[in-house]
Design a protein around this motif. Sequence first.
Motif, PDB file in Angstrom:
ATOM      1  N   THR A  21       0.840  -1.209   0.000  1.00 44.57           N
ATOM      2  CA  THR A  21       0.000   0.000   0.000  1.00 44.57           C
ATOM      3  C   THR A  21       0.866   1.247   0.000  1.00 44.57           C
ATOM      4  OG1 THR A  21      -1.510  -1.245   1.383  1.00 44.57           O
ATOM      5  CG2 THR A  21      -1.941   1.111   1.155  1.00 44.57           C
ATOM      6  N   LEU A  22       1.896   1.224   0.854  1.00 43.40           N
ATOM      7  CA  LEU A  22       2.765   2.405   0.943  1.00 43.40           C
ATOM      8  C   LEU A  22       3.497   2.656  -0.372  1.00 43.40           C
ATOM      9  CD1 LEU A  22       4.198   2.202   4.548  1.00 43.40           C
ATOM     10  CD2 LEU A  22       2.769   3.994   3.557  1.00 43.40           C
ATOM     11  N   THR A  25       0.995   4.094  -2.826  1.00 42.90           N
ATOM     12  CA  THR A  25       0.668   5.486  -2.499  1.00 42.90           C
ATOM     13  C   THR A  25       1.860   6.391  -2.766  1.00 42.90           C
ATOM     14  OG1 THR A  25       0.888   4.728  -0.237  1.00 42.90           O
ATOM     15  CG2 THR A  25      -1.233   5.639  -0.871  1.00 42.90           C
ATOM     16  N   SER A  26       3.051   5.910  -2.474  1.00 44.24           N
ATOM     17  CA  SER A  26       4.207   6.769  -2.716  1.00 44.24           C
ATOM     18  C   SER A  26       4.251   7.172  -4.184  1.00 44.24           C
ATOM     19  CB  SER A  26       5.502   6.068  -2.306  1.00 44.24           C
ATOM     20  OG  SER A  26       5.903   5.157  -3.305  1.00 44.24           O
ATOM     21  N   LEU A  28       1.619   7.291  -6.234  1.00 43.93           N
ATOM     22  CA  LEU A  28       0.499   8.198  -6.493  1.00 43.93           C
ATOM     23  C   LEU A  28       0.821   9.602  -6.001  1.00 43.93           C
ATOM     24  CD1 LEU A  28      -2.611   5.994  -5.647  1.00 43.93           C
ATOM     25  CD2 LEU A  28      -1.800   6.779  -7.885  1.00 43.93           C
ATOM     26  N   VAL A  29       1.381   9.656  -4.787  1.00 43.00           N
ATOM     27  CA  VAL A  29       1.715  10.953  -4.202  1.00 43.00           C
ATOM     28  C   VAL A  29       2.721  11.678  -5.080  1.00 43.00           C
ATOM     29  CG1 VAL A  29       2.979  12.032  -2.312  1.00 43.00           C
ATOM     30  CG2 VAL A  29       1.236  10.330  -1.824  1.00 43.00           C
ATOM     31  N   SER A  32       1.026  12.624  -8.451  1.00 41.34           N
ATOM     32  CA  SER A  32      -0.110  13.545  -8.388  1.00 41.34           C
ATOM     33  C   SER A  32       0.355  14.996  -8.362  1.00 41.34           C
ATOM     34  CB  SER A  32      -0.962  13.256  -7.162  1.00 41.34           C
ATOM     35  OG  SER A  32      -0.238  13.578  -5.999  1.00 41.34           O
ATOM     36  N   LEU A 291       2.947  11.408   2.544  1.00 50.09           N
ATOM     37  CA  LEU A 291       3.397  10.042   2.766  1.00 50.09           C
ATOM     38  C   LEU A 291       3.340   9.687   4.251  1.00 50.09           C
ATOM     39  CD1 LEU A 291       4.320   7.887   0.801  1.00 50.09           C
ATOM     40  CD2 LEU A 291       6.663   8.385   1.452  1.00 50.09           C
ATOM     41  N   VAL A 294      -0.275   9.126   5.164  1.00 50.11           N
ATOM     42  CA  VAL A 294      -0.733   7.839   4.631  1.00 50.11           C
ATOM     43  C   VAL A 294      -0.162   6.706   5.478  1.00 50.11           C
ATOM     44  CG1 VAL A 294      -0.625   6.264   2.677  1.00 50.11           C
ATOM     45  CG2 VAL A 294      -1.025   8.689   2.294  1.00 50.11           C
TER      46      VAL A 294
ATOM     47  N   ALA B  32      -6.645   3.996   2.801  1.00 50.48           N
ATOM     48  CA  ALA B  32      -5.359   4.692   2.939  1.00 50.48           C
ATOM     49  C   ALA B  32      -4.984   5.448   1.678  1.00 50.48           C
ATOM     50  CB  ALA B  32      -4.280   3.693   3.305  1.00 50.48           C
ATOM     51  N   ALA B  33      -5.107   4.813   0.547  1.00 55.76           N
ATOM     52  CA  ALA B  33      -4.662   5.447  -0.695  1.00 55.76           C
ATOM     53  C   ALA B  33      -5.459   6.711  -0.993  1.00 55.76           C
ATOM     54  CB  ALA B  33      -4.770   4.472  -1.843  1.00 55.76           C
ATOM     55  N   ALA B  36      -4.166  10.128   0.257  1.00 52.81           N
ATOM     56  CA  ALA B  36      -3.131  10.896  -0.428  1.00 52.81           C
ATOM     57  C   ALA B  36      -3.786  12.064  -1.132  1.00 52.81           C
ATOM     58  CB  ALA B  36      -2.416  10.008  -1.429  1.00 52.81           C
TER      59      ALA B  36
END
Lengths: 322, 567
Positions: A21-22, A25-26, A28-29, A32, A291, A294, B32-33, B36
Amino acid sequence: MTAAVARAGRVLRRLAGMAATLLVTSFLVFSSLFLAPGDPASFLIKGRSPGPGELAAIRRQYGFDEPFLLRYWHWLEGVLQGDFGRSYLFHQDVSSVIWSRLPSSLLLVGVSALMIAVFGIGSGIIGALRRGSRLDRSLMLLVTVGAAAPAFVAALMLRSLLGVRLGWFPTIGNGSGALDRLHHVILPAVALSVTFTALVTRVTRSAMLDELRRDHVEVALSRGTPRRTVIRRHVLRNALGPIVTVSALLVSGMLVSTAIVETAFGMSGVGSLLVQSVDQLDFQVVQAIVLLVVAAFVVVNALVDLVHPLIDPRMAAAGSAR
Amino acid sequence: MSTARPGSPAHRSDGTTHPTRGRVTRVRHAVAAALAAAAVLVASGCSGTAHPAEDKPAAYRLTDKTPAAARNVDSFTWSTYAEPTTIDYAYSFDFPPNQILANVCESLLRWNPDLTTSPNLAASFANPTPTTWVYQIRPGVSFHDGTALTADDVVASLRRNLDPATASVWANQYKNVKSIDKTGAMEVTVTLTTPDSTFNQYLAAGPGTVESAATLAKSGKDYGNPQTGVNCTGPFSFGSWTSGQSLTLKRFDGYWNPQLKAKSGEVKFVFLADATTRVNAFQSGEVDGGWMVPPNAYAQLGSTQAGTLYFGRNTTVADEVVANLKGPLGDPRVRQALLMAIDRKGIVKAGAGGVGEVADSLVTDNLWAGAPAATRDALLKDLPKYPYDPAKAKALAAEAGVNGQKVVIATSPLDSQTTIITQAVAQAATAIGLKPQIDSLSSEKYTTLFTDPAAREGIDLFLTFWYTSITDPLDMYASLQTGAFSNYGGWSNPAFDKAVDRAVGAYDPAEHAAANAEAQRTALKELPWLPLYTQPVSVFMGKRITGVQPSIAYLYHPWAAEIGAKG
């Protein structure tokens, strides 16, 4: 398979899930932020006419000229080593920018969380147990008002009444020394937690009422088990699952909700830092904070999942049977 | 030349700015996602809380100097509306860093509160040829670490502004500089590629800052940040900086200039973004003072027992920038009509608490101080004027063939002042037959209007508060030359460009003023920007302290040194 092995397997799967997940997301972050309006290089130039080589020099200096995936890779490499890059706004390492503001945010969130837990869960339980009473009705009215009160309204009211008018609390700053810090954080914490407390009260009350209506509770009561025992062992324990889930998620989301009260009370924290960094296109800091938040969510989520079976053994059984 | 503030909401001259404030996210169930995205969105939601201005315009007068301090004071607390991101002079281009740095680091020349310039770290200077400026460095000056000031320090400090890797915000002021060399133990010579009448003037502001060469070399990239600070020659030295909270300066006992020796042992700057928070802190005495009082608090702070509100000289003009000359505003008649239809007196009354004057040019009158007195009046007399006249405006716009075309006015919900101005401009647009559309941007996006051409696409008008950091109209007009970064609408007029070039090259005051005046006349006939009003500098001081000279020079003058205890 023994229960212990099953539990260990579950924890491992959970950890792998967290890491995945991290990682997602990293990415995506990181990506984005490239959708955000504005070019950080032209922001760095500010109000000047850049010379021919100047924009290029800045782009090179900050690595804006690298291909996207390479930039992501370099960033991730750094993050894994605890290096979030350098804030081009603050001219220092992102980690020291954030680290200097994190303690006050954590204190604010911690005190707020305590308030939410004590007042939110407490009044939810009282409301459920004395359903329909005058106390319950007044609590529900308060909850409706509280849920509708935005933090900035609460902050303004608290500040002008208890801070400026009565002078009981300081209206600005973080304070120094343990007691003084606590004194400074109380009003902001109240302002921040009002809405969340109201939500937790509602969740607690309805979860408790759901449990109270269950057959086994009625059976236990009709058998003459003391009401106090039934409520503690059957009602509260079963209701605790949703209460803990909701409270934990609310609290872990608070780290970014602090901006308003931090601004109103002249405190420095991660919330106002995030707003400022977005304002000024300080990508490195925004990425690190997002991050961080999240990660807090993911960890809290995982903790809640791991704690659930301890609260409710039925879930552990279900888990190992899966 | 754009030492003038970009005037973005983040750097507003009235200080009523708030950073965008996030809305509380009510997270019930969160993946969680998804957070962001939420965390980023939080920052784009915003809320402004400002009170409507008082109806009654406050009478105001300018103060040259507040009552002198009776004795020293141990310390005082001062508020700024934002935390500096660094106090490296190469990046100090904004109210918060500059008002702090002005007390710590000194420039070769000094900008005084009466807007004159005098020698400072350069004891004297000469201009032997039009392209050479020679500075004699003052002997007996020491840095805060005790080392002595030499020509090497001056050379190292000024040269930073030339280095593209530094990306100094003052690079533009150095664009005509060929070289900076040590020509004696205490002498520095600057060679220009072409005569530049503003270069020397800018050395009284940020571009002339002198830091220890050894400290610059030692601190490297960390120079000026909270851990390292700076090592200069000012009346206060850098004390400590707690990120996000406060920055403390300490009196420098080895300071060279007895006239400006600090009367306070310590100054603590606290960063208070919220205007109401600042006003509250003044009232409760938690903060002793601050520059840039929000206009809607003038009445309140003008009558409080907690302290005194003063107004002083300013060089700031509120302007509506014409950002698009391809739309209906491309015809100068439409711009003239729009300005005539704006109720500027009404804006001053409702938006600025009555404290201000309708502006008849893009610069304040006091910038003409360098022009010979005799020519000054004549220069200003034949300026085109645009008194409020909706009927005439409508006729003029009709003549230009405006009918129902759309104009987009960008704004940001920051404070009452901005909102009132935007409404007044929209009203004026309607009055002359245009169809205004107000585009409310987050302050983040609004800031990018000043730095990123892409962000200005589709926007016809936006508001700025523009100040100059030297006493010369050229600081403003040079930024409207063809191709200049701050010429946001891409306006171009060859006659104007020539007049500006002439003014830059003219060292003789009369010639300089004449060229400046010609540039001003053209700019006001064409109105690439619409001047709205001027506002004095405001400063509040609690009842404990006094002594400051209220003036825009506080951005470069060691004002805090003069503050001490009241009698």
